[in-house]
Write a protein that holds these residues in place. Structure first.
Motif, PDB file in Angstrom:
ATOM      1  N   ALA A   8     -10.235  -2.380   0.142  1.00  0.00           N
ATOM      2  CA  ALA A   8     -10.077  -3.038  -1.151  1.00  0.00           C
ATOM      3  C   ALA A   8      -9.652  -4.486  -0.984  1.00  0.00           C
ATOM      4  CB  ALA A   8      -9.059  -2.286  -1.998  1.00  0.00           C
ATOM      5  N   ALA A   9      -8.788  -4.744   0.010  1.00  0.00           N
ATOM      6  CA  ALA A   9      -8.334  -6.115   0.244  1.00  0.00           C
ATOM      7  C   ALA A   9      -9.479  -7.001   0.713  1.00  0.00           C
ATOM      8  CB  ALA A   9      -7.208  -6.115   1.273  1.00  0.00           C
TER       9      ALA A   9
ATOM     10  N   ALA B 248       0.812  -1.227   0.000  1.00  0.00           N
ATOM     11  CA  ALA B 248       0.000   0.000   0.000  1.00  0.00           C
ATOM     12  C   ALA B 248       0.839   1.268   0.000  1.00  0.00           C
ATOM     13  CB  ALA B 248      -0.925  -0.009   1.215  1.00  0.00           C
ATOM     14  N   LEU B 249       2.117   1.196   0.383  1.00  0.00           N
ATOM     15  CA  LEU B 249       2.954   2.381   0.501  1.00  0.00           C
ATOM     16  C   LEU B 249       3.712   2.649  -0.793  1.00  0.00           C
ATOM     17  CD1 LEU B 249       4.498   1.765   4.047  1.00  0.00           C
ATOM     18  CD2 LEU B 249       2.467   3.109   3.474  1.00  0.00           C
ATOM     19  N   ASP B 250       4.143   3.896  -0.947  1.00  0.00           N
ATOM     20  CA  ASP B 250       5.004   4.215  -2.078  1.00  0.00           C
ATOM     21  C   ASP B 250       6.461   4.039  -1.637  1.00  0.00           C
ATOM     22  OD1 ASP B 250       5.929   6.541  -0.726  1.00  0.00           O
ATOM     23  OD2 ASP B 250       4.364   7.770  -1.606  1.00  0.00           O
ATOM     24  N   PRO B 251       7.439   4.112  -2.555  1.00  0.00           N
ATOM     25  CA  PRO B 251       8.835   3.823  -2.190  1.00  0.00           C
ATOM     26  C   PRO B 251       9.366   4.651  -1.024  1.00  0.00           C
ATOM     27  CG  PRO B 251       8.607   3.837  -4.568  1.00  0.00           C
ATOM     28  CD  PRO B 251       7.288   4.278  -4.019  1.00  0.00           C
ATOM     29  N   GLY B 252       9.096   5.957  -1.013  1.00  0.00           N
ATOM     30  CA  GLY B 252       9.584   6.781   0.083  1.00  0.00           C
ATOM     31  C   GLY B 252       8.978   6.392   1.412  1.00  0.00           C
ATOM     32  N   GLU B 253       7.694   6.068   1.415  1.00  0.00           N
ATOM     33  CA  GLU B 253       7.021   5.665   2.654  1.00  0.00           C
ATOM     34  C   GLU B 253       7.549   4.329   3.150  1.00  0.00           C
ATOM     35  OE1 GLU B 253       2.777   7.894   1.560  1.00  0.00           O
ATOM     36  OE2 GLU B 253       3.053   5.749   1.228  1.00  0.00           O
ATOM     37  N   ARG B 254       7.945   3.448   2.243  1.00  0.00           N
ATOM     38  CA  ARG B 254       8.522   2.164   2.656  1.00  0.00           C
ATOM     39  C   ARG B 254       9.835   2.373   3.385  1.00  0.00           C
ATOM     40  NH1 ARG B 254       7.315  -0.294  -3.354  1.00  0.00           N
ATOM     41  NH2 ARG B 254       5.055  -0.606  -3.059  1.00  0.00           N
TER      42      ARG B 254
ATOM     43  N   PHE C 231      -3.525  -8.557  -3.393  1.00  0.00           N
ATOM     44  CA  PHE C 231      -2.459  -7.561  -3.381  1.00  0.00           C
ATOM     45  C   PHE C 231      -2.605  -6.565  -4.535  1.00  0.00           C
ATOM     46  CE2 PHE C 231      -0.473 -11.087  -0.989  1.00  0.00           C
ATOM     47  CZ  PHE C 231      -0.154 -10.397   0.172  1.00  0.00           C
ATOM     48  N   LEU C 232      -3.066  -7.039  -5.693  1.00  0.00           N
ATOM     49  CA  LEU C 232      -3.315  -6.116  -6.789  1.00  0.00           C
ATOM     50  C   LEU C 232      -4.440  -5.146  -6.441  1.00  0.00           C
ATOM     51  CD1 LEU C 232      -3.017  -8.388  -9.963  1.00  0.00           C
ATOM     52  CD2 LEU C 232      -1.363  -6.726  -9.077  1.00  0.00           C
ATOM     53  N   ALA C 233      -5.413  -5.620  -5.664  1.00  0.00           N
ATOM     54  CA  ALA C 233      -6.501  -4.739  -5.231  1.00  0.00           C
ATOM     55  C   ALA C 233      -5.973  -3.652  -4.299  1.00  0.00           C
ATOM     56  CB  ALA C 233      -7.583  -5.560  -4.536  1.00  0.00           C
ATOM     57  N   ILE C 234      -5.022  -4.005  -3.454  1.00  0.00           N
ATOM     58  CA  ILE C 234      -4.425  -3.005  -2.568  1.00  0.00           C
ATOM     59  C   ILE C 234      -3.673  -1.958  -3.383  1.00  0.00           C
ATOM     60  CG2 ILE C 234      -2.726  -2.643  -0.741  1.00  0.00           C
ATOM     61  CD1 ILE C 234      -3.405  -5.395   0.334  1.00  0.00           C
TER      62      ILE C 234
END
Length: 376
Positions: A279-280, A132-138, A292-295
């Motif tokens: 969504a999950a 669910a997170l973007d790269p920076g948030e990870r 996971f694609l739904a997330i």
């Protein structure tokens, strides 16, 4: 404006927690020494009796560190080199020792679990949150969790954890165990007509006496357990300001590495309904849809909605070890974030994501079952 320095009251609370933990550990050692002295000085059958009882008691009181959930899938440097490289790089940037193990699970949030009492730790990456997170948030999530674990892996944290585990063992010993009996209604139906023949009244009386005896014994154990429960509560409350300070400092270090916006986005992703959770759940109840694609495809809440969630529950926190999320977001928005030249290679983050996404096949069906039937 936040201050990374610890308040005097928090320092006093930390000292009190360490001293209380030391008293608990010394009390356990005194109990062991006393038991050994009894075995040495006593003789005859009583020595064996005290030896057996003491061994059973100490076996239960010996502190046992919490273990990582066995359902988490371990990773290796050979099969997931980029993931381990990312964890090592983030650990070095935030000034902590890299965890000995990196695992992947379907839990709600990424966590670092201290293992043993020698400063070791295991990182459990929550694949739904990572998705669910973007790269920076990870990177922000990894930086915070790794830095936040430092206080629990240090000498003071280890001592407090040992004392807490000892008190938990004592409370477990003094917790009455519920006996497994037949269904009460079935017993009553089976014995209701036996009064005509005589044994029914006697069986009912025996049942009432057993229940009364169990109630009295359980009440006595609860009374004896009161000091241990109180000590445990005082220890947790005294140590909590230290954990809160460590969490706030971890936010600052994560912001220095990934940027305040990334840390804020990660924090807000868990406010109210976690990002992608709806969504999950919908995908889990729809045959043929990848959870996971739904997330990944889930729409992000608007800033106004996230702010409304924070205002609706100003005291809500991730857990008792973290300050309220609203305070953490406010600290980031105040601009009091240290400037750092630390950085993590973006290609490493991307490669780690690819390796983690390959593990969806092993966790997808299990995650679907957990969403539908609950995580047991």
């Amino acid at each position: 404006m936040t201050d990374s320095r610890r308040a005097p009251s928090a320092t006093l609370a930390a000292v009190a927690a360490v001293l209380l933990a030391l008293v608990v550990v010394l009390g356990l050692l005194a109990l062991v020494v006393g038991w050994v002295a009894v075995l040495v000085l006593d003789d005859g059958v009583s020595r064996w009796v005290w030896g057996l009882l003491g061994a059973l008691l100490l076996w239960r009181l010996v502190p046992r560190p919490a273990r990582v959930d066995r359902r988490a899938l371990p990773t290796s440097r050979d099969e997931q080199p980029a993931l381990h490289e990312l964890v090592d790089a983030v650990s070095a940037e935030v000034g902590v020792a890299a965890p000995a193990r990196v695992l992947v699970d379907t839990g709600a949030a990424t966590r670092v679990h201290p293992t043993g009492y020698l400063g070791g730790a295991a990182l459990v990456v929550a694949l739904p949150e990572w998705t669910a997170l973007d790269p920076g948030e990870r990177v922000a999530a990894l930086a915070h969790e790794l830095r936040c674990s430092r206080v629990r892996r240090g000498p003071a944290g280890i001592l407090v954890r040992v004392a807490g585990d000892v008190l938990s063992g004592a409370r477990t010993i003094l917790t009455p165990v519920k006996a497994v009996t037949a269904d009460r209604k079935a017993v009553e139906q089976a014995t209701s007509t036996m009064g005509y023949f005589g044994p029914g009244d006697e069986m009912a009386g025996n049942l009432m006496r057993r229940q009364a005896s169990a109630a009295v014994g359980g009440a006595g154990m609860q009374v004896v357990a009161v000091p241990f429960r109180a000590l445990h509560a005082v220890l947790d409350r005294a140590w909590r300001p230290t954990l809160h300070h460590a969490a706030s400092e971890a936010d600052r270090r994560a912001a220095a590495l990934a940027g305040p916006a990334a840390v804020r986005g990660w924090l807000l992703a868990g406010v109210g309904v976690p990002r992608g959770a709806t969504a999950a759940h919908n995908a889990a109840h729809t045959p043929g849809v990848d959870v996971f694609l739904a997330i990944e495809a889930a729409q992000r809440p608007t800033p106004a909605e996230l702010r409304a969630r924070l205002d609706a529950a100003p005291a809500a926190a991730v857990d008792l070890e973290h300050p309220p999320t609203r305070e953490r977001v406010a600290a980031l928005e105040s601009g009091d974030v240290p400037v750092s030249d630390g950085w993590v290679e973006r290609s490493t983050v991307t490669a780690a994501a690819v390796e983690l996404f390959r593990m969806r096949a092993a966790l997808g069906e299990r995650y679907r079952e957990e969403l539908v039937h609950g995580r047991s």
